[in-house]
Write a protein that holds these residues in place. Structure first.
Motif, PDB file in Angstrom:
ATOM      1  N   ASP A 142      20.085  -2.744  -1.671  1.00 19.76           N
ATOM      2  CA  ASP A 142      20.205  -2.285   0.994  1.00 19.76           C
ATOM      3  C   ASP A 142      19.566  -0.781  -0.086  1.00 19.76           C
ATOM      4  O   ASP A 142      19.043  -0.458   1.219  1.00 19.76           O
ATOM      5  N   MET A 143      19.628  -0.194  -0.639  1.00 15.48           N
ATOM      6  CA  MET A 143      19.260   1.577  -0.786  1.00 15.48           C
ATOM      7  C   MET A 143      18.154   1.926  -0.664  1.00 15.48           C
ATOM      8  O   MET A 143      17.274   0.853  -0.865  1.00 15.48           O
ATOM      9  N   PRO A 144      17.148   2.733   0.067  1.00 15.15           N
ATOM     10  CA  PRO A 144      15.927   3.315   0.112  1.00 15.15           C
ATOM     11  C   PRO A 144      15.647   3.172  -1.883  1.00 15.15           C
ATOM     12  O   PRO A 144      16.595   4.012  -2.113  1.00 15.15           O
ATOM     13  N   GLY A 145      14.835   3.261  -1.809  1.00 18.81           N
ATOM     14  CA  GLY A 145      14.072   3.255  -3.240  1.00 18.81           C
ATOM     15  C   GLY A 145      15.088   2.463  -4.266  1.00 18.81           C
ATOM     16  O   GLY A 145      14.397   3.064  -5.334  1.00 18.81           O
ATOM     17  N   TYR A 146      15.210   1.156  -4.565  1.00 16.87           N
ATOM     18  CA  TYR A 146      16.065   1.087  -5.918  1.00 16.87           C
ATOM     19  C   TYR A 146      15.054   0.030  -6.903  1.00 16.87           C
ATOM     20  O   TYR A 146      13.810  -0.851  -5.407  1.00 16.87           O
ATOM     21  N   LYS A 147      14.971   0.093  -7.412  1.00 13.88           N
ATOM     22  CA  LYS A 147      14.244  -0.526  -8.843  1.00 13.88           C
ATOM     23  C   LYS A 147      14.772  -1.777  -9.301  1.00 13.88           C
ATOM     24  O   LYS A 147      16.137  -1.605  -9.176  1.00 13.88           O
ATOM     25  N   ILE A 148      13.746  -3.080  -9.078  1.00 13.51           N
ATOM     26  CA  ILE A 148      14.766  -4.136  -9.800  1.00 13.51           C
ATOM     27  C   ILE A 148      14.799  -3.899 -11.353  1.00 13.51           C
ATOM     28  O   ILE A 148      13.644  -3.024 -11.663  1.00 13.51           O
ATOM     29  N   PRO A 149      15.831  -3.853 -12.344  1.00 10.78           N
ATOM     30  CA  PRO A 149      15.889  -3.709 -13.467  1.00 10.78           C
ATOM     31  C   PRO A 149      14.656  -3.982 -14.302  1.00 10.78           C
ATOM     32  O   PRO A 149      14.873  -6.118 -14.224  1.00 10.78           O
ATOM     33  N   GLY A 150      14.099  -3.527 -15.691  1.00 10.42           N
ATOM     34  CA  GLY A 150      12.966  -4.255 -16.257  1.00 10.42           C
ATOM     35  C   GLY A 150      11.695  -4.561 -14.762  1.00 10.42           C
ATOM     36  O   GLY A 150      10.856  -5.069 -15.249  1.00 10.42           O
ATOM     37  N   GLY A 151      11.766  -4.702 -13.957  1.00 10.87           N
ATOM     38  CA  GLY A 151      10.688  -4.350 -13.619  1.00 10.87           C
ATOM     39  C   GLY A 151      10.040  -5.702 -11.990  1.00 10.87           C
ATOM     40  O   GLY A 151      10.878  -6.924 -12.820  1.00 10.87           O
ATOM     41  N   ASP A 152       9.351  -5.803 -11.280  1.00 10.62           N
ATOM     42  CA  ASP A 152       9.300  -6.894 -10.366  1.00 10.62           C
ATOM     43  C   ASP A 152       8.181  -7.561 -10.624  1.00 10.62           C
ATOM     44  O   ASP A 152       7.922  -7.325 -12.029  1.00 10.62           O
ATOM     45  N   PRO A 153       8.333  -8.854 -10.321  1.00  6.20           N
ATOM     46  CA  PRO A 153       7.711  -9.996 -11.225  1.00  6.20           C
ATOM     47  C   PRO A 153       6.141  -9.398 -11.414  1.00  6.20           C
ATOM     48  O   PRO A 153       4.944 -10.367 -11.989  1.00  6.20           O
ATOM     49  N   HIS A 154       5.900  -8.215 -10.444  1.00  2.00           N
ATOM     50  CA  HIS A 154       4.155  -8.690 -10.105  1.00  2.00           C
ATOM     51  C   HIS A 154       4.332  -7.016 -11.335  1.00  2.00           C
ATOM     52  O   HIS A 154       2.673  -5.974 -11.510  1.00  2.00           O
ATOM     53  N   GLY A 155       5.575  -6.079 -11.481  1.00  2.03           N
ATOM     54  CA  GLY A 155       5.243  -4.918 -12.773  1.00  2.03           C
ATOM     55  C   GLY A 155       4.815  -5.083 -13.808  1.00  2.03           C
ATOM     56  O   GLY A 155       5.031  -6.302 -14.598  1.00  2.03           O
TER      57      GLY A 155
END
Length: 541
Positions: free
Chosen positions: A29-42
């Motif tokens: 929920d925090m601003p700037g959170y990044k999905i571990p390993g990258g998002d599906p389109h990364g």
């Protein structure tokens, strides 16, 4: 305060200084959170889903819905806010629960399997029976495996063979398994030594004195089985029973060599015994309920799952299993490309491709069983489309399977097995793969097995739908996603199943002709689990 749950806020150090958030706010929920390993389109995430999707289809062939739905809800959920992602997951879970494959698998692989393992088919009113001393006749692969699992359960095991070296070799099988277990840290030297101390290899029938159970696991030959039965049966303790590990020979006929046919029963294990969970218990015409209860208590001791079937040639599992491998040979004879046969076989959800499985079991064994059946049935024997090709492979060119290094496959010492290039020349014809319907080929593999299971049920060989479905999955690996052959018929619908089989019968022969029971169920819109529900009588009472 955080440890005591008293804190109401948490602080994140941002570029512009401390930022205060409610304690209920999660990292995503925090601003700037990044999905571990990258998002599906990364870059990273894209690779994970691309490779994951390929691996999923390689392993499941699209048969199992849960794994696909898991991938889908994660892929879709990561692209939306958390609340929306949870809704997506909930919808996929609901869709999964409504899928008939889920219902069938839960019923057979969880509910029915537990019920059978706990003795649902055990006759009531028989006192509990414990095998303390077990005799095994024949120290080959089956006998050696039975010795291991029985000693593992704490039984004293007498492993008897005609030659002391063979008996010692049978015990060495347990040593080999224990060595692997020690290397993997799954046992200790003390436990391994204790287990091996329970196995006594011998050639002396006197060592069988006092056995609570003797299991015969010699060659599939009536005369040999009769001889060892007469020698070993008198050694049983009072109240002891005698079991035959035959996979095809009728128990009633084998029991003719017994002085106490009411104490004679079939106890059919599957190879490798230490890994295969199922034991098929076969009732002869004179086998008593007390003997059945004792045999089931033994199976429970070794922590395996029993099914109970009545006497018949091939019983239940061998009859149905034979239709799968036989259909593969039949397709080969029609000119279906061998590689296509193997790939389609695996696509159905079966654990092994049919031609490879033929090689594993040994073509000469299948040939010998067929010859014995022809001899026993005489004019009543009905030849199948695989008979000619099987005889060609075994008798004329000596390709008998993996054990000989040559069968439908070649088995080079320095490489992986590969389909024998001479198959096409042997058959003499090859159909264009583009002209063949994959779904029809898949149906042939699955439906021929389901038809035989239904025939066994109609003939009274199998009398409980749970035994039929659980036995199929655990015994010969019938596609688990179906819940078993009778569950498959219920899933397709009796009417639709019968119509499909009639079309196959017109095209490929009478082996696909539906039985009288199936036609009756189709006309009434019935299901196996509706008409023959195992708890129906209890519910009515």
């Amino acid at each position: 305060w955080l440890k005591e749950g008293l804190a109401q806020e948490k602080i994140k150090l941002g570029k512009k200084g401390p930022e205060v958030y409610p304690i209920s706010v999660q990292p995503w929920d925090m601003p700037g959170y990044k999905i571990p390993g990258g998002d599906p389109h990364g870059k990273g995430g894209g690779q994970v889903f691309t490779i994951g999707n390929a691996t999923l289809h390689k392993q499941t062939h699209g048969n199992f819905p849960a794994q696909r739905y898991i991938m889908s809800c994660v892929y879709e959920g990561l692209q939306v806010p958390m609340e929306a992602g949870i809704r997506i997951e909930t919808r996929y879970f609901t869709k999964l629960l409504m899928d008939p494959r889920s219902k069938a698998m839960i019923r057979s692989l969880f509910l029915s399997m537990q019920e059978l393992a706990k003795g649902a088919r055990r006759p009531a009113g028989v006192a509990p029976f414990q095998v303390k001393k077990l005799g095994i006749l024949g120290a080959g692969m089956m006998g050696a495996g039975i010795a291991y699992v029985s000693a593992q359960a704490g039984m004293e095991v007498v492993l008897l063979d005609t030659d002391q070296a063979n008996a010692e070799k049978g015990k060495a099988y347990s040593e080999k398994l224990l060595k692997k277990a020690l290397e993997r840290g799954k046992t200790t030297e003390e436990k391994a030594g204790k287990l091996l101390g329970l196995i006594t290899p011998t050639t002396n029938y006197d060592d069988l004195k006092g056995c609570d159970l003797v299991i015969e696991a010699v060659f599939e030959n009536r005369d040999i089985k009769a001889e060892v039965t007469k020698k070993s049966e008198p050694m049983l303790a009072e109240g002891g029973i005698y079991g035959s590990n035959t996979s095809t020979l009728p128990i009633t006929g084998l029991a003719e060599a017994s002085a106490k046919p009411d104490n004679f029963i079939g106890i059919h294990f599957f190879s490798p015994v230490d890994k295969m969970q199922l034991v098929e218990i076969i009732m002869g015409k004179k086998t008593s309920d007390e003997t059945l209860a004792k045999a089931m208590d033994y199976v429970k001791q070794i922590r395996k799952t029993p099914i109970v079937v009545n006497d018949s040639r091939g019983f239940y599992t061998s009859r149905c299993f034979g239709t799968y491998v036989g259909e593969g040979i039949a397709m080969l004879g029609e000119g279906v490309p061998p590689a296509m046969i193997e790939n389609v076989g695996k696509m159905t959800g079966m654990p092994m491709a049919p031609l490879a499985l033929n090689d594993e079991v040994a073509l000469d064994l299948a040939y010998k069983v067929r010859e014995q059946t022809k001899k026993d049935l005489g004019d009543k024997y009905v030849s199948g489309p695989a008979d000619g090709l099987l005889e060609e492979m075994v008798v004329k060119i000596g390709r008998v399977g993996k054990k000989a290094g040559k069968g439908f496959y070649d088995y080079p010492a320095d490489g992986k097995k590969k389909l024998w290039p001479g198959l096409s020349d042997l058959v003499g014809k090859s159909l264009d793969p583009e002209s063949l319907e994959v779904q029809e080929l898949k149906n042939r593999f699955l439906y021929i097995q389901a038809l035989e299971a239904a025939r066994c049920f109609e003939e009274g060989v199998v009398t409980d739908v749970r035994d039929a479905d659980v036995g199929a999955i655990l015994g010969w690996g019938f596609a688990p996603w179906t819940g078993g052959p009778l569950s498959l018929i219920d899933m397709v619908g009796a009417k639709e199943f019968v119509e499909a089989c009639d079309r196959l019968a017109q095209k490929y022969g009478p082996r696909f002709t539906p039985s009288k029971l199936l036609r009756e169920m189709a006309s009434k819109g019935e299901t196996f689990y509706g008409r023959f529900a195992p708890n129906k009588e209890k519910a009515a009472a």
